[in-house]
Structure formats: C-alpha cells, structure tokens
Motif scaffolding. Structure first.
Motif, PDB file in Angstrom:
ATOM      1  N   LYS A  42       0.805  -1.237   0.000  1.00  0.00           N
ATOM      2  CA  LYS A  42       0.000   0.000   0.000  1.00  0.00           C
ATOM      3  C   LYS A  42       0.832   1.278   0.000  1.00  0.00           C
ATOM      4  O   LYS A  42       0.326   2.334  -0.326  1.00  0.00           O
ATOM      5  CB  LYS A  42      -0.927  -0.001   1.218  1.00  0.00           C
ATOM      6  CG  LYS A  42      -0.191   0.147   2.540  1.00  0.00           C
ATOM      7  CD  LYS A  42      -1.142   0.064   3.728  1.00  0.00           C
ATOM      8  CE  LYS A  42      -0.374   0.271   5.019  1.00  0.00           C
ATOM      9  NZ  LYS A  42      -1.148  -0.091   6.201  1.00  0.00           N
ATOM     10  N   TYR A  43       2.112   1.175   0.401  1.00  0.00           N
ATOM     11  CA  TYR A  43       2.946   2.374   0.496  1.00  0.00           C
ATOM     12  C   TYR A  43       3.521   2.812  -0.844  1.00  0.00           C
ATOM     13  O   TYR A  43       4.059   3.896  -0.951  1.00  0.00           O
ATOM     14  CB  TYR A  43       4.133   2.119   1.433  1.00  0.00           C
ATOM     15  CG  TYR A  43       3.759   1.689   2.822  1.00  0.00           C
ATOM     16  CD1 TYR A  43       3.207   2.597   3.723  1.00  0.00           C
ATOM     17  CD2 TYR A  43       3.985   0.384   3.250  1.00  0.00           C
ATOM     18  CE1 TYR A  43       2.870   2.206   5.011  1.00  0.00           C
ATOM     19  CE2 TYR A  43       3.661  -0.013   4.543  1.00  0.00           C
ATOM     20  CZ  TYR A  43       3.103   0.901   5.412  1.00  0.00           C
ATOM     21  OH  TYR A  43       2.779   0.511   6.687  1.00  0.00           O
ATOM     22  N   SER A 214       5.356  -5.314  10.454  1.00  0.00           N
ATOM     23  CA  SER A 214       6.810  -5.119  10.463  1.00  0.00           C
ATOM     24  C   SER A 214       7.403  -5.132  11.863  1.00  0.00           C
ATOM     25  O   SER A 214       8.467  -5.700  12.088  1.00  0.00           O
ATOM     26  CB  SER A 214       7.167  -3.798   9.777  1.00  0.00           C
ATOM     27  OG  SER A 214       6.907  -3.897   8.405  1.00  0.00           O
ATOM     28  N   SER A 232       6.249  -1.851   5.736  1.00  0.00           N
ATOM     29  CA  SER A 232       7.348  -0.886   5.761  1.00  0.00           C
ATOM     30  C   SER A 232       8.742  -1.518   5.764  1.00  0.00           C
ATOM     31  O   SER A 232       9.652  -1.010   5.117  1.00  0.00           O
ATOM     32  CB  SER A 232       7.182   0.084   6.932  1.00  0.00           C
ATOM     33  OG  SER A 232       6.656  -0.560   8.052  1.00  0.00           O
TER      34      SER A 232
HETATM   35  C1  PLP Z   1      -0.320  -1.193   6.568  1.00  0.00           C
HETATM   36  C2  PLP Z   1      -0.777  -2.450   7.161  1.00  0.00           C
HETATM   37  C3  PLP Z   1       0.133  -3.471   7.485  1.00  0.00           C
HETATM   38  C4  PLP Z   1       1.625  -3.347   7.284  1.00  0.00           C
HETATM   39  O1  PLP Z   1       2.183  -2.612   8.324  1.00  0.00           O
HETATM   40  P1  PLP Z   1       3.757  -2.385   8.455  1.00  0.00           P
HETATM   41  O2  PLP Z   1       3.922  -1.966   9.860  1.00  0.00           O
HETATM   42  O3  PLP Z   1       4.116  -1.334   7.480  1.00  0.00           O
HETATM   43  O4  PLP Z   1       4.414  -3.678   8.161  1.00  0.00           O
HETATM   44  C5  PLP Z   1      -0.376  -4.651   8.016  1.00  0.00           C
HETATM   45  N1  PLP Z   1      -1.694  -4.819   8.224  1.00  0.00           N
HETATM   46  C6  PLP Z   1      -2.593  -3.865   7.933  1.00  0.00           C
HETATM   47  C7  PLP Z   1      -4.029  -4.123   8.197  1.00  0.00           C
HETATM   48  C8  PLP Z   1      -2.176  -2.648   7.396  1.00  0.00           C
HETATM   49  O5  PLP Z   1      -3.080  -1.706   7.122  1.00  0.00           O
END
Ligand code: PLP
Length: 241
Positions: A42-43, A214, A232
């Motif tokens: 998503k990033y 993460s 991330s």
């Molecule tokens: C963004 C997101 C993640 C990933 O999170 P990170 O800390 O960047 O690894 C995992 N689960 C959901 C539901 C998210 O929205």
C-alpha cells in the motif's frame, strides 16, 4: 522506472524478512511452510509493487479496495505472466463488494456481520458455486479507534446459520498502537486462544491466523500466526515519493 539500486535493496529487504520469519518459525518449533508472508504494497506505486513480486513476494496485500483495483489492473500490464495472490487487509465498504471480490484470494478484514452477509449475497447473485475465503477481524486491544469485532460479536456471528458462499477460515488482528513487544505477544496469544475456543464451541476449523506486521511479526509467529502482513520493512532504505 526503478533504479537498479532500489531493485537490489528491495531484493535484500525481502531476503532479510524471509530469513527473520524463518528464524522465528524455527524457534517457535513450527514447520517452515506454516507461515506465509503477505507483502503489504500500500505504500508504493505499481512499479515498486511489481518489483516486489519479481524479487519473490507473490502474496501482496492492499488495505484500500480502490487501490487494490488499480494495482491489480496495473500489474496485469506490468507482469502479464504473474502469479500474484492478492489479499485485502483493510475495510471493505459494502458498495465496493462487487468490484472487489473477484480479485483477492483472501479478505482478512471482515469486520461486521452485515458485511459478511452482503458478500454472501453478492456471490450468490454472481454464481451459485462461488465461495469466498475470509477471516474475521477481531479487536483484541480494545481501543475504540481500531476496527474489528469484539469476541462476543464474533460469537454472535458464528451462531447464525452459515453463509453458503463465504468460508470463514480464521481470524485477523492487529496489536494496539504503541504496545510493547510483550503486550503485543499477549494480545496475539489472546487471539489464538479465542480461535481455539471458537473451534470447539462452534465445531469449525479456523486454521488461519493473520497477525503480525513489520514491528511485531516475531511475536505473532511465536503465538501461531500463519499469515504475517509486512509492509514498511520491505521498503526500508528506498526513496518512496
Ligand atoms: C499497513 C498495514 C500493514 C503493514 O504494516 P507495516 O507496519 O508497514 O508492516 C499490516 N496490516 C494492515 C491491516 C495494514 O493496514
């Protein structure tokens, strides 16, 4: 275009995450194939998402339905022969069910009985043989800002007659914001215990536990996660605009 330096970094990040997951799985005394890494894209835009798939991350997660639509479309062009498995990990609005449900192999984030019923109804209207796999999102941290159902809402939902076109195969959860690693581990243990009780109470199989991101995937794996959603960490050191 993605620079070769960025591509290299992405490959290294992916390898490092795979290694750390493998170490966590082994120290938990679990079998190496018991945890699937969902790379949360998503990033980043379609090109880096495609690059992530190319370095080996075939399970990709998006949290917003519209972005899932556009990424899935873009990756068909960028990687015509890809074997990407999409996961929807964020809230699905009922008016987006029709356009969304043909894309993901798994929706992690069913957070209301109404949503489950609407997915079921839509599938029935599309094709009588269609069955979607989903997870129920549980709120274990108790924060009001977090999404997910309380354990009692989940019990209420499971007490209803089974939806014919939706198969509930597990639970998904996020540790509360700013929790320590010990607190996160405790919350993941609570999710696993809830899953165990639900299996007995309702005589169902809930093999999948989607938990760990993460910052806390090691704790989640120690408590039985089968799907870790990692974003991330995979993009560390990459310049993301
Ligand atoms: C963004 C997101 C993640 C990933 O999170 P990170 O800390 O960047 O690894 C995992 N689960 C959901 C539901 C998210 O929205």
């Amino acid at each position: 275009m993605i620079s070769s330096g960025d591509r290299q970094r992405l490959a290294e990040n992916w390898q490092a995450v795979c290694d750390e997951v493998a170490t966590a799985v082994t120290s938990a005394g679990r079998s190496p194939s018991s945890v699937c890494i969902v790379g949360v894209s998503k990033y980043v835009g379609p090109e880096l998402t495609a690059a992530l798939a190319q370095v080996g991350c075939r399970n990709l997660g998006e949290s917003r339905p519209q972005l899932l639509w556009s990424k899935a479309e873009a990756l068909k062009q960028l990687l015509p022969d890809h074997d990407i498995r999409w996961h929807l990990i964020g809230h699905l609005q009922r008016n987006k069910i029709r356009r969304t449900m043909s894309l993901p192999v798994l929706v992690h984030s069913v957070d209301a009985a109404r949503l489950l019923a609407a997915i079921d109804q839509d599938a029935a209207s599309q094709d009588q043989s269609l069955v979607h796999d989903v997870l129920l999102e549980v709120n274990v941290s108790g924060e009001t800002a977090k999404t997910g159902m309380t354990p009692s809402e989940i019990r209420e939902l499971l007490a209803q007659p089974r939806a014919e076109h939706v198969r509930i195969i597990g639970l998904m959860a996020m540790a509360g914001w700013g929790t320590s690693s010990a607190e996160a581990r405790q919350q993941f243990a609570t999710v696993r215990e809830l899953r165990d009780s639900l299996q007995t109470e309702f005589a169902i199989e809930l093999p999948q536990l989607s938990m760990g991101m993460s910052g806390d995937f090691v704790e989640a794996i120690a408590e039985g996660a089968t799907l870790v959603r990692i974003g991330s960490r995979l993009f560390d050191g990459l310049l993301i605009s």
